[in-house]
Every structure is written in structure tokens, then in C-alpha cells.
Design an enzyme around this catalytic site. Structure first.
Site, PDB file in Angstrom:
ATOM      1  N   ASP A  23      -5.056   8.833  -4.038  1.00  0.00           N
ATOM      2  CA  ASP A  23      -3.915   8.438  -3.091  1.00  0.00           C
ATOM      3  C   ASP A  23      -4.332   8.484  -1.848  1.00  0.00           C
ATOM      4  O   ASP A  23      -5.395   9.233  -1.279  1.00  0.00           O
ATOM      5  CB  ASP A  23      -2.772   9.140  -3.273  1.00  0.00           C
ATOM      6  CG  ASP A  23      -2.820  10.567  -3.651  1.00  0.00           C
ATOM      7  OD1 ASP A  23      -3.107  11.270  -4.312  1.00  0.00           O
ATOM      8  OD2 ASP A  23      -2.726  11.082  -2.497  1.00  0.00           O
ATOM      9  N   GLU A  53      -8.478  16.426 -15.223  1.00  0.00           N
ATOM     10  CA  GLU A  53      -9.848  16.755 -14.465  1.00  0.00           C
ATOM     11  C   GLU A  53     -10.943  17.282 -15.163  1.00  0.00           C
ATOM     12  O   GLU A  53     -11.992  17.067 -14.712  1.00  0.00           O
ATOM     13  CB  GLU A  53      -9.346  17.623 -13.157  1.00  0.00           C
ATOM     14  CG  GLU A  53      -8.497  16.683 -12.227  1.00  0.00           C
ATOM     15  CD  GLU A  53      -7.822  17.376 -11.075  1.00  0.00           C
ATOM     16  OE1 GLU A  53      -7.570  17.113  -9.963  1.00  0.00           O
ATOM     17  OE2 GLU A  53      -7.340  18.686 -11.292  1.00  0.00           O
TER      18      GLU A  53
HETATM   19  N1  ADE Z   1      -4.368  15.743  -4.735  1.00  0.00           N
HETATM   20  C1  ADE Z   1      -4.358  14.282  -4.950  1.00  0.00           C
HETATM   21  N2  ADE Z   1      -3.520  13.763  -4.192  1.00  0.00           N
HETATM   22  C2  ADE Z   1      -2.646  14.654  -3.559  1.00  0.00           C
HETATM   23  C3  ADE Z   1      -1.909  14.880  -2.458  1.00  0.00           C
HETATM   24  N3  ADE Z   1      -1.386  13.728  -1.932  1.00  0.00           N
HETATM   25  N4  ADE Z   1      -1.318  16.003  -2.176  1.00  0.00           N
HETATM   26  C4  ADE Z   1      -1.798  17.103  -2.852  1.00  0.00           C
HETATM   27  N5  ADE Z   1      -2.706  17.269  -3.443  1.00  0.00           N
HETATM   28  C5  ADE Z   1      -3.235  15.899  -4.044  1.00  0.00           C
END
Ligand code: ADE
Length: 230
Positions: free
Chosen positions: A196, A12
Site C-alpha cells: 500500500d 508473511e
Molecule cells: N505495513 C504495510 N503497510 C503499512 C502501513 N501503511 N503502515 C505500517 N505498516 C505497514
């Protein structure tokens, strides 16, 4: 102005470090802090490691030891809102801790006595971000971000977080960093690009999109830095 830029994972902050090019490094309290000047500002840049505890340590050090006067968080998140697709940018209006549970004593989920359920991100930084988005021709979504020490990869948990906190995205550091900044009276801003959608496919998508989404967020944050007043 001295600006802190933090992420949780090396991926990041890597796009930020490769853009600023020249920096010094200092090891302190379990992290490496990178310092440079960019856009006429002094920057201190670090990744904390994942989660609320590590991110609270890093944010505290950036404010107290490195004397940052504003803090910008850049990273990735799991999308909750159906409007958010992988690669989209979301800035937090406010953040909460979805994994705080003292409901056994009659408190609402996410609430800690003498704290607040939500911590609000700085209004001026949010309006600067809206201007940057217009100028860059980017859609910037604004919403509630829920933070917890869990990688959420289940539709059931994601729906509970959406229903309970009206959250639009979730991640693992924003609210703890916000809480530190609120307590020190330092303005903060949390930006996340979706990696996601926090359901059954989340871990595969996260692996596939962490880098590209982190780059989207980092690029936007550096554009904000260039436009911040001195
Ligand atoms: N950061 C990116 N995706 C995530 C997820 N599914 N759960 C927690 N933190 C995240």
C-alpha cells in the site's frame, strides 16, 4: 549456517513454509518456531505478531534460544517513495523508529540516548540481494525503512516520516528486529514488498495486496538462502 527467517504476520511466512514443505514446530515464548533444512542450511522460521515489541521478542529468541547466526526478515511495507509501486521490492539500507519522541529533551526525532538514530542492515547480505535481483530480472529498490507501532494511513503522517527520516518505506517491525540483531552482533537483512502507499487508501490496499506482496518477498528471500555461503 543456521538462518532465522521471520515475518510479522502468518501471511508473511506461509509462502516460506509451503515451499520448504517438511518442518518441525516448537512453541516457545508465545510463538511457534518452525525448523527445517533448505538449500543446505538449517532454518528457523517464525512470525512474531505485529509491532516492535513482539518482533523484538521473536528475534531475540531466534538468536539466543535457537542460535541463529543470521536473520532475514520478509514481509510487506507501505511505500513512501514515489518510485515504489504495489508489489515492488525494497531492501533496507538502514532503519529507524519513526515513533520514538523524546524531542522534549532536545533529542532529534527517532533518537534514544546511547542508541543510534539508524540501524544499518548487513552490507554483505545487501550485496547478495543485489546479485539475486539481477539474476531473477527483478528491480530491487534500496532505501531507508522507518518502523513504528502505527499502521500509517495518512498522507500527512507519511510526509512527516519522509521529511524527518528521508525514509522510502514504512512498516512496524524492521528497526526493532535490526536493533536486536545489532546488539547481539548478528548480521540481518530486511526485505519488504509494497502492499500500500500509507495514505488514505492504505487499509483497503493492505487487505487486497498483503498475500500477493508477501509472496513476492518470500520467494526472493528463499532465493537468497540458496545462495548464502555455508
Ligand atoms: N505495513 C504495510 N503497510 C503499512 C502501513 N501503511 N503502515 C505500517 N505498516 C505497514
Amino acid at each position: 549456517m543456521k538462518i532465522a527467517i521471520m515475518g510479522a504476520m502468518r501471511e508473511e511466512i506461509d509462502p516460506i513454509l509451503s515451499t520448504v514443505e517438511k518442518y518441525t514446530s516448537t512453541e516457545y515464548a508465545g510463538n511457534i518456531f518452525y525448523e527445517c533444512t533448505y538449500g543446505g542450511h538449517e532454518l528457523v522460521i517464525a512470525y512474531s505478531k505485529i509491532g516492535k515489541v513482539f518482533s523484538a521478542i521473536t528475534a531475540s529468541v531466534m538468536l539466543e534460544h535457537f542460535k541463529a547466526q543470521t536473520l532475514l526478515f520478509s514481509g510487506v511495507a507501505g511505500g513512501i517513495s514515489k518510485e515504489l509501486k504495489i508489489g515492488d521490492l525494497v531492501m533496507a539500507s538502514a532503519l529507524c523508529q519513526h515513533d520514538v519522541d523524546i524531542t522534549a529533551f532536545g533529542h532529534p526525532a527517532g533518537f534514544i540516548p546511547e542508541g543510534t538514530l539508524m540501524v544499518e542492515a548487513d552490507a554483505q547480505l545487501r550485496s547478495l540481494a543485489s546479485e539475486v535481483a539481477v539474476d531473477m530480472g527483478i528491480d530491487l529498490y534500496e532505501g531507508i525503512i522507518a518502523t513504528g507501532d502505527q499502521f500509517v494511513a495518512s498522507s500527512e503522517r507519511k510526509e512527516w516520516i519522509e521529511k524527518t527520516f528521508n525514509a522510502d518505506a514504512l512498516e512496524m517491525e524492521g528497526a526493532s528486529v535490526g536493533c536486536v540483531c545489532q546488539n547481539f552482533g548478528v548480521p540481518f537483512f530486511v526485505l519488504r514488498a509494497i502492499s500500500d502507499t500509507a495514505d488514505g487508501g492504505a487499509s483497503d490496499d493492505f487487505d487486497d495486496f498483503l498475500k500477493t506482496s508477501a509472496q513476492v518477498s518470500a520467494k526472493f528471500i528463499l532465493e537468497m538462502v540458496k545462495r548464502l555461503g555455508h
